[in-house]
Design a protein around this motif. Structure first.
Motif, PDB file in Angstrom:
ATOM      1  N   PHE A   1     -13.611   5.627  -2.191  1.00  0.00           N
ATOM      2  CA  PHE A   1     -13.881   4.260  -2.626  1.00  0.00           C
ATOM      3  C   PHE A   1     -12.589   3.506  -2.910  1.00  0.00           C
ATOM      4  O   PHE A   1     -12.470   2.320  -2.592  1.00  0.00           O
ATOM      5  CB  PHE A   1     -14.793   4.277  -3.854  1.00  0.00           C
ATOM      6  N   VAL A   2     -11.625   4.190  -3.512  1.00  0.00           N
ATOM      7  CA  VAL A   2     -10.323   3.567  -3.750  1.00  0.00           C
ATOM      8  C   VAL A   2      -9.681   3.194  -2.415  1.00  0.00           C
ATOM      9  O   VAL A   2      -9.153   2.091  -2.242  1.00  0.00           O
ATOM     10  CB  VAL A   2      -9.397   4.527  -4.537  1.00  0.00           C
ATOM     11  N   ASP A   3      -9.745   4.099  -1.466  1.00  0.00           N
ATOM     12  CA  ASP A   3      -9.151   3.865  -0.155  1.00  0.00           C
ATOM     13  C   ASP A   3      -9.844   2.722   0.584  1.00  0.00           C
ATOM     14  O   ASP A   3      -9.198   1.893   1.232  1.00  0.00           O
ATOM     15  CB  ASP A   3      -9.239   5.143   0.684  1.00  0.00           C
ATOM     16  N   GLU A   4     -11.157   2.629   0.449  1.00  0.00           N
ATOM     17  CA  GLU A   4     -11.939   1.654   1.220  1.00  0.00           C
ATOM     18  C   GLU A   4     -11.937   0.263   0.599  1.00  0.00           C
ATOM     19  O   GLU A   4     -11.881  -0.747   1.316  1.00  0.00           O
ATOM     20  CB  GLU A   4     -13.387   2.148   1.334  1.00  0.00           C
ATOM     21  N   TYR A   5     -11.983   0.180  -0.723  1.00  0.00           N
ATOM     22  CA  TYR A   5     -12.269  -1.111  -1.359  1.00  0.00           C
ATOM     23  C   TYR A   5     -11.088  -1.768  -2.075  1.00  0.00           C
ATOM     24  O   TYR A   5     -11.191  -2.939  -2.454  1.00  0.00           O
ATOM     25  CB  TYR A   5     -13.447  -0.962  -2.325  1.00  0.00           C
ATOM     26  N   VAL A   6      -9.999  -1.070  -2.287  1.00  0.00           N
ATOM     27  CA  VAL A   6      -8.842  -1.706  -2.902  1.00  0.00           C
ATOM     28  C   VAL A   6      -8.008  -2.401  -1.824  1.00  0.00           C
ATOM     29  O   VAL A   6      -7.625  -1.782  -0.830  1.00  0.00           O
ATOM     30  CB  VAL A   6      -7.959  -0.676  -3.646  1.00  0.00           C
ATOM     31  N   GLU A   7      -7.755  -3.687  -2.036  1.00  0.00           N
ATOM     32  CA  GLU A   7      -6.944  -4.456  -1.099  1.00  0.00           C
ATOM     33  C   GLU A   7      -5.480  -4.435  -1.551  1.00  0.00           C
ATOM     34  O   GLU A   7      -5.176  -4.165  -2.718  1.00  0.00           O
ATOM     35  CB  GLU A   7      -7.448  -5.902  -1.031  1.00  0.00           C
TER      36      GLU A   7
ATOM     37  N   LYS B   1      -0.286   3.536  -3.959  1.00  0.00           N
ATOM     38  CA  LYS B   1       1.111   3.210  -3.661  1.00  0.00           C
ATOM     39  C   LYS B   1       1.233   2.608  -2.260  1.00  0.00           C
ATOM     40  O   LYS B   1       2.024   1.679  -2.031  1.00  0.00           O
ATOM     41  CB  LYS B   1       1.980   4.455  -3.783  1.00  0.00           C
ATOM     42  N   LYS B   2       0.457   3.133  -1.323  1.00  0.00           N
ATOM     43  CA  LYS B   2       0.492   2.612   0.043  1.00  0.00           C
ATOM     44  C   LYS B   2      -0.043   1.176   0.105  1.00  0.00           C
ATOM     45  O   LYS B   2       0.307   0.415   0.995  1.00  0.00           O
ATOM     46  CB  LYS B   2      -0.332   3.507   0.968  1.00  0.00           C
ATOM     47  N   LYS B   3      -0.903   0.826  -0.856  1.00  0.00           N
ATOM     48  CA  LYS B   3      -1.481  -0.508  -0.895  1.00  0.00           C
ATOM     49  C   LYS B   3      -0.677  -1.450  -1.799  1.00  0.00           C
ATOM     50  O   LYS B   3      -1.056  -2.608  -1.967  1.00  0.00           O
ATOM     51  CB  LYS B   3      -2.932  -0.429  -1.391  1.00  0.00           C
ATOM     52  N   ASP B   4       0.383  -0.925  -2.396  1.00  0.00           N
ATOM     53  CA  ASP B   4       1.213  -1.709  -3.307  1.00  0.00           C
ATOM     54  C   ASP B   4       0.379  -2.331  -4.417  1.00  0.00           C
ATOM     55  O   ASP B   4       0.594  -3.480  -4.825  1.00  0.00           O
ATOM     56  CB  ASP B   4       1.974  -2.800  -2.535  1.00  0.00           C
ATOM     57  N   ALA B   5      -0.610  -1.559  -4.899  1.00  0.00           N
ATOM     58  CA  ALA B   5      -1.503  -2.048  -5.946  1.00  0.00           C
ATOM     59  C   ALA B   5      -0.859  -1.904  -7.321  1.00  0.00           C
ATOM     60  O   ALA B   5       0.026  -1.067  -7.535  1.00  0.00           O
ATOM     61  CB  ALA B   5      -2.821  -1.276  -5.905  1.00  0.00           C
ATOM     62  N   LYS B   6      -1.316  -2.732  -8.256  1.00  0.00           N
ATOM     63  CA  LYS B   6      -0.884  -2.631  -9.642  1.00  0.00           C
ATOM     64  C   LYS B   6      -1.941  -1.798 -10.367  1.00  0.00           C
ATOM     65  O   LYS B   6      -3.050  -2.275 -10.595  1.00  0.00           O
ATOM     66  CB  LYS B   6      -0.774  -4.023 -10.264  1.00  0.00           C
ATOM     67  N   TYR B   7      -1.606  -0.572 -10.706  1.00  0.00           N
ATOM     68  CA  TYR B   7      -2.633   0.332 -11.215  1.00  0.00           C
ATOM     69  C   TYR B   7      -2.246   0.970 -12.547  1.00  0.00           C
ATOM     70  O   TYR B   7      -1.081   1.078 -12.903  1.00  0.00           O
ATOM     71  CB  TYR B   7      -2.934   1.422 -10.191  1.00  0.00           C
ATOM     72  N   GLU B   8      -3.294   1.384 -13.259  1.00  0.00           N
ATOM     73  CA  GLU B   8      -3.113   2.066 -14.538  1.00  0.00           C
ATOM     74  C   GLU B   8      -4.179   3.148 -14.677  1.00  0.00           C
ATOM     75  O   GLU B   8      -5.346   2.930 -14.373  1.00  0.00           O
ATOM     76  CB  GLU B   8      -3.235   1.077 -15.699  1.00  0.00           C
ATOM     77  N   PHE B   9      -3.751   4.321 -15.139  1.00  0.00           N
ATOM     78  CA  PHE B   9      -4.687   5.412 -15.429  1.00  0.00           C
ATOM     79  C   PHE B   9      -4.950   5.458 -16.927  1.00  0.00           C
ATOM     80  O   PHE B   9      -4.025   5.388 -17.735  1.00  0.00           O
ATOM     81  CB  PHE B   9      -4.103   6.761 -14.997  1.00  0.00           C
TER      82      PHE B   9
END
Length: 216
Positions: A41-47, A88-96
């Motif tokens: 889902f992360v791979d498919e839906y995160v732009e 990282k490949k999507k250059d997303a701003k993420y937090e765990f």
């Protein structure tokens, strides 16, 4: 600001090479081999460049004052590593964010505290993707209710998908090695929300609605 939020209880895989299938989602299960269902889902839906929050339940395992990672903790680390590579490949701003559970304590108060922690992490306009698997344990149910509450109380918050992964039904040895089936249970959230439109005693009207929206 719209934010993609992925909630999971982890605790599913029991081997290093799990396989998945689905009657509900058309993911590239052959071309992309992820260990965890939420990774698809992360791979498919995160732009590219989107803001992402990843919330996981977490059971600390402290021995003699030092944290020791048990099987569940090791799975959490593996999951975070896998989705981080995707983001990282999507250059997303993420937090765990790891939301602690109280060990094997599943009394009402422990579940209520867990529920509160989840809700307080969410905000208006959140787009929620939720994995409720983990053997349908009480904390998974608490996460389910917290996501449903957030959808109701936060402006423009929405449960985009909620899933349950069926790995083993307990019938045959074959099913132990069969692919895990990723099931879409989002419709159950929608059906649950419909109940709020009815008053006590309107069972006939509600059943008529179910006959219209669900074809046997």
């Amino acid at each position: 600001m719209t934010r993609k939020v992925f909630l999971t209880s982890i605790g599913l895989i029991d081997d290093q090479n799990p396989s998945y299938c689905s009657n509900d989602f058309d993911f590239d299960f052959e071309g992309k081999k992820f260990q965890f269902p939420m990774s698809y889902f992360v791979d498919e839906y995160v732009e590219d460049g989107e803001e992402v929050l990843l919330i996981s339940s977490y059971q600390p395992n402290v021995i003699n004052g030092k944290e020791q990672f048990n099987a569940s903790g090791k799975q959490l680390i593996a999951y975070e590593k896998e989705v981080e590579e995707i983001l990282k490949k999507k250059d997303a701003k993420y937090e765990f964010v790891r939301v602690e559970t109280l060990g094997h304590v599943t009394g009402a108060h422990a579940l209520h505290v867990f529920f509160k922690k989840i809700v307080k992490l969410l905000q208006p306009e959140d787009q929620l993707y939720v994995d409720f698997t983990r053997g349908t344990k009480p904390y998974s149910f608490a996460m389910f209710v917290a996501a449903a509450a957030a959808e109701e109380i936060f402006e423009d918050a929405e449960i985009v998908y909620s899933i349950y992964c069926q790995k083993y039904t307990g019938n045959t040895d074959f099913e132990r090695t069969a692919p895990t089936n990723i099931c879409d249970i989002t419709g159950l959230n929608i059906l649950n929300s419909l109940i709020g439109d009815f008053r006590k005693g309107q069972s006939v009207e509600f059943l008529k609605l179910l006959d219209k929206v669900i074809v046997d």
